[in-house]
Design a protein around this motif. Structure first.
Motif, PDB file in Angstrom:
ATOM      1  N   PHE A  66       0.801  -1.225   0.000  1.00 12.37           N
ATOM      2  CA  PHE A  66       0.000   0.000   0.000  1.00 12.37           C
ATOM      3  C   PHE A  66       0.833   1.276   0.000  1.00 12.37           C
ATOM      4  CE2 PHE A  66      -2.593  -3.363   1.780  1.00 12.37           C
ATOM      5  CZ  PHE A  66      -3.768  -3.223   1.070  1.00 12.37           C
ATOM      6  N   GLY A  67       2.147   1.167   0.230  1.00 11.98           N
ATOM      7  CA  GLY A  67       3.004   2.340   0.274  1.00 11.98           C
ATOM      8  C   GLY A  67       2.860   3.104   1.576  1.00 11.98           C
ATOM      9  N   LYS A  68       3.645   4.164   1.695  1.00 13.10           N
ATOM     10  CA  LYS A  68       3.588   4.995   2.889  1.00 13.10           C
ATOM     11  C   LYS A  68       2.730   6.218   2.616  1.00 13.10           C
ATOM     12  CE  LYS A  68       8.067   3.646   4.811  1.00 13.10           C
ATOM     13  NZ  LYS A  68       9.399   4.105   5.270  1.00 13.10           N
ATOM     14  N   GLY A  69       2.148   6.762   3.655  1.00  9.93           N
ATOM     15  CA  GLY A  69       1.338   7.957   3.503  1.00  9.93           C
ATOM     16  C   GLY A  69       0.353   8.088   4.639  1.00  9.93           C
ATOM     17  N   ASP A  70      -0.430   9.134   4.579  1.00 13.66           N
ATOM     18  CA  ASP A  70      -1.462   9.392   5.579  1.00 13.66           C
ATOM     19  C   ASP A  70      -2.777   8.856   5.010  1.00 13.66           C
ATOM     20  OD1 ASP A  70      -3.063  10.288   7.599  1.00 13.66           O
ATOM     21  OD2 ASP A  70      -2.785  12.426   7.194  1.00 13.66           O
ATOM     22  N   PHE A  71      -3.180   7.682   5.467  1.00 18.99           N
ATOM     23  CA  PHE A  71      -4.349   7.009   4.916  1.00 18.99           C
ATOM     24  C   PHE A  71      -5.484   6.943   5.929  1.00 18.99           C
ATOM     25  CE2 PHE A  71      -0.799   4.806   2.646  1.00 18.99           C
ATOM     26  CZ  PHE A  71      -1.128   5.173   1.361  1.00 18.99           C
ATOM     27  N   PHE A  72      -6.705   6.772   5.423  1.00 15.79           N
ATOM     28  CA  PHE A  72      -7.811   6.324   6.244  1.00 15.79           C
ATOM     29  C   PHE A  72      -8.707   5.447   5.373  1.00 15.79           C
ATOM     30  CE2 PHE A  72      -8.999  10.459   4.521  1.00 15.79           C
ATOM     31  CZ  PHE A  72     -10.325  10.317   4.097  1.00 15.79           C
ATOM     32  N   ILE A  73      -9.562   4.689   6.007  1.00 13.42           N
ATOM     33  CA  ILE A  73     -10.452   3.780   5.291  1.00 13.42           C
ATOM     34  C   ILE A  73     -11.892   4.188   5.546  1.00 13.42           C
ATOM     35  CG2 ILE A  73     -11.312   1.392   5.189  1.00 13.42           C
ATOM     36  CD1 ILE A  73      -8.465   0.468   5.831  1.00 13.42           C
ATOM     37  N   LEU A  74     -12.684   4.228   4.469  1.00 12.76           N
ATOM     38  CA  LEU A  74     -14.108   4.526   4.569  1.00 12.76           C
ATOM     39  C   LEU A  74     -14.910   3.350   4.028  1.00 12.76           C
ATOM     40  CD1 LEU A  74     -14.250   8.236   3.350  1.00 12.76           C
ATOM     41  CD2 LEU A  74     -14.593   7.422   5.682  1.00 12.76           C
ATOM     42  N   ARG A  75     -16.087   3.151   4.598  1.00 12.38           N
ATOM     43  CA  ARG A  75     -16.987   2.104   4.126  1.00 12.38           C
ATOM     44  C   ARG A  75     -17.939   2.704   3.086  1.00 12.38           C
ATOM     45  NH1 ARG A  75     -17.141  -2.252   6.951  1.00 12.38           N
ATOM     46  NH2 ARG A  75     -16.533  -1.147   8.849  1.00 12.38           N
ATOM     47  N   ALA A  76     -17.951   2.135   1.890  1.00 14.45           N
ATOM     48  CA  ALA A  76     -18.794   2.661   0.813  1.00 14.45           C
ATOM     49  C   ALA A  76     -20.263   2.390   1.110  1.00 14.45           C
ATOM     50  CB  ALA A  76     -18.397   2.040  -0.518  1.00 14.45           C
ATOM     51  N   ASN A  77     -21.096   3.396   0.836  1.00 18.97           N
ATOM     52  CA  ASN A  77     -22.525   3.298   1.103  1.00 18.97           C
ATOM     53  C   ASN A  77     -23.284   3.724  -0.148  1.00 18.97           C
ATOM     54  OD1 ASN A  77     -25.011   3.126   2.457  1.00 18.97           O
ATOM     55  ND2 ASN A  77     -24.905   5.283   3.040  1.00 18.97           N
ATOM     56  N   GLY A  78     -23.953   2.789  -0.801  1.00 19.61           N
ATOM     57  CA  GLY A  78     -24.687   3.126  -2.013  1.00 19.61           C
ATOM     58  C   GLY A  78     -24.101   2.461  -3.243  1.00 19.61           C
ATOM     59  N   GLU A  79     -24.649   2.791  -4.406  1.00 18.77           N
ATOM     60  CA  GLU A  79     -24.289   2.079  -5.634  1.00 18.77           C
ATOM     61  C   GLU A  79     -23.820   3.001  -6.761  1.00 18.77           C
ATOM     62  OE1 GLU A  79     -27.712  -0.256  -6.594  1.00 18.77           O
ATOM     63  OE2 GLU A  79     -27.258  -1.754  -5.044  1.00 18.77           O
ATOM     64  N   SER A  80     -23.481   4.235  -6.435  1.00 15.86           N
ATOM     65  CA  SER A  80     -23.146   5.158  -7.520  1.00 15.86           C
ATOM     66  C   SER A  80     -21.758   4.912  -8.111  1.00 15.86           C
ATOM     67  CB  SER A  80     -23.237   6.607  -7.036  1.00 15.86           C
ATOM     68  OG  SER A  80     -22.138   6.926  -6.220  1.00 15.86           O
ATOM     69  N   MET A  81     -20.921   4.066  -7.449  1.00 16.28           N
ATOM     70  CA  MET A  81     -19.575   3.837  -7.985  1.00 16.28           C
ATOM     71  C   MET A  81     -19.366   2.382  -8.397  1.00 16.28           C
ATOM     72  SD  MET A  81     -18.361   6.841  -7.970  1.00 16.28           S
ATOM     73  CE  MET A  81     -16.617   6.607  -8.294  1.00 16.28           C
ATOM     74  N   ILE A  82     -20.451   1.656  -8.651  1.00 19.27           N
ATOM     75  CA  ILE A  82     -20.329   0.222  -8.921  1.00 19.27           C
ATOM     76  C   ILE A  82     -19.585  -0.063 -10.224  1.00 19.27           C
ATOM     77  CG2 ILE A  82     -22.343  -0.437  -7.552  1.00 19.27           C
ATOM     78  CD1 ILE A  82     -23.995  -0.501 -10.103  1.00 19.27           C
ATOM     79  N   GLU A  83     -19.658   0.861 -11.197  1.00 15.17           N
ATOM     80  CA  GLU A  83     -18.969   0.624 -12.467  1.00 15.17           C
ATOM     81  C   GLU A  83     -17.477   0.926 -12.371  1.00 15.17           C
ATOM     82  OE1 GLU A  83     -21.290   2.790 -15.370  1.00 15.17           O
ATOM     83  OE2 GLU A  83     -23.093   1.638 -14.857  1.00 15.17           O
ATOM     84  N   ALA A  84     -17.050   1.445 -11.218  1.00 13.84           N
ATOM     85  CA  ALA A  84     -15.621   1.600 -10.935  1.00 13.84           C
ATOM     86  C   ALA A  84     -15.137   0.484 -10.015  1.00 13.84           C
ATOM     87  CB  ALA A  84     -15.349   2.967 -10.296  1.00 13.84           C
ATOM     88  N   GLY A  85     -16.018  -0.497  -9.750  1.00 18.06           N
ATOM     89  CA  GLY A  85     -15.635  -1.625  -8.908  1.00 18.06           C
ATOM     90  C   GLY A  85     -15.797  -1.380  -7.430  1.00 18.06           C
ATOM     91  N   ILE A  86     -16.522  -0.317  -7.054  1.00 25.32           N
ATOM     92  CA  ILE A  86     -16.758  -0.008  -5.645  1.00 25.32           C
ATOM     93  C   ILE A  86     -18.216  -0.309  -5.336  1.00 25.32           C
ATOM     94  CG2 ILE A  86     -16.682   1.755  -3.844  1.00 25.32           C
ATOM     95  CD1 ILE A  86     -14.614   3.255  -5.565  1.00 25.32           C
TER      96      ILE A  86
END
Length: 201
Positions: free
Chosen positions: A108-128
């Motif tokens: 994942f490399g180094k950096g300042d990260f956070f994780i969010l839980r996806a809610n909804g279907e608007s990004m399904i064609e991007a694999g989310i």
């Protein structure tokens, strides 16, 4: 001082490493005793010897760090898992930290990260998909076409970002052909989506 059995060093380190991997924390001396059949007195004596000779870090109850654990910690980053972010109608995101996870730097490399839980279907064609965990690199700028967490009047959404300076606006594009673009005059970039963590069906 009694002669130390080198096999006990390996036995203790392996048990502690295996226990940590299975349970996310160090075992107690009693748990080590139950798992290795060594007496509590013997384990305490060996742990103190290993600490004095730099083989482990031992600060008492459930706080034992072997060399392997220490190495893995230096090669990983600690990332907070925050609340859900909308992949549909924008919604307010409260930065309530649900938990922390460690991610390997090699992947994942180094950096300042956070994780969010996806809610909804608007990004399904991007694999989310709904419920996926999205790894976000925290930054306040984005290139055109990147997937961002955008904050608009205390509402956050995950969309593909397209600035339109001639119209003095920003276009937030859902990756779902059934949904329309969102146009805003102002938005604050909170981070860039870099990876999606999901279970395979």
């Amino acid at each position: 001082m009694r002669t130390k059995n080198p096999e006990y060093f390996s036995l203790l380190e392996k048990f502690i490493d295996d226990y940590y991997e299975a349970n996310g924390g160090s075992p107690t001396v009693r748990e080590i005793s139950e798992g290795t059949s060594l007496s509590i007195a013997t384990i305490s004596r060996y742990l103190n010897y290993m600490k004095e000779n730099g083989m482990i870090k031992y600060e008492g109850h459930r706080n034992i760090i072997t060399r392997q654990l220490a190495q893995s910690r230096t090669q990983s980053v600690k990332v907070p898992v925050l609340g859900a972010v909308s992949c549909g109608i924008p919604m307010f995101v409260e930065e309530n930290i649900e938990e922390y996870v460690r991610l390997p730097v090699a992947l994942f490399g180094k950096g300042d990260f956070f994780i969010l839980r996806a809610n909804g279907e608007s990004m399904i064609e991007a694999g989310i998909d709904h419920g996926d965990l999205v790894l976000i690199r925290r930054q306040n700028y984005a290139q055109s076409g990147q997937i961002v967490v955008a904050l608009m009047e205390n509402e956050a959404t995950l969309k593909r970002f397209f600035p339109e300076p001639q119209q003095q606006r920003f276009r937030l594009h859902p990756e779902n052909s059934q949904m329309n673009d969102i146009y805003v005059d102002e938005c604050i970039i909170q981070g860039i989506a870099v990876k999606v963590l999901k279970d395979l069906e």
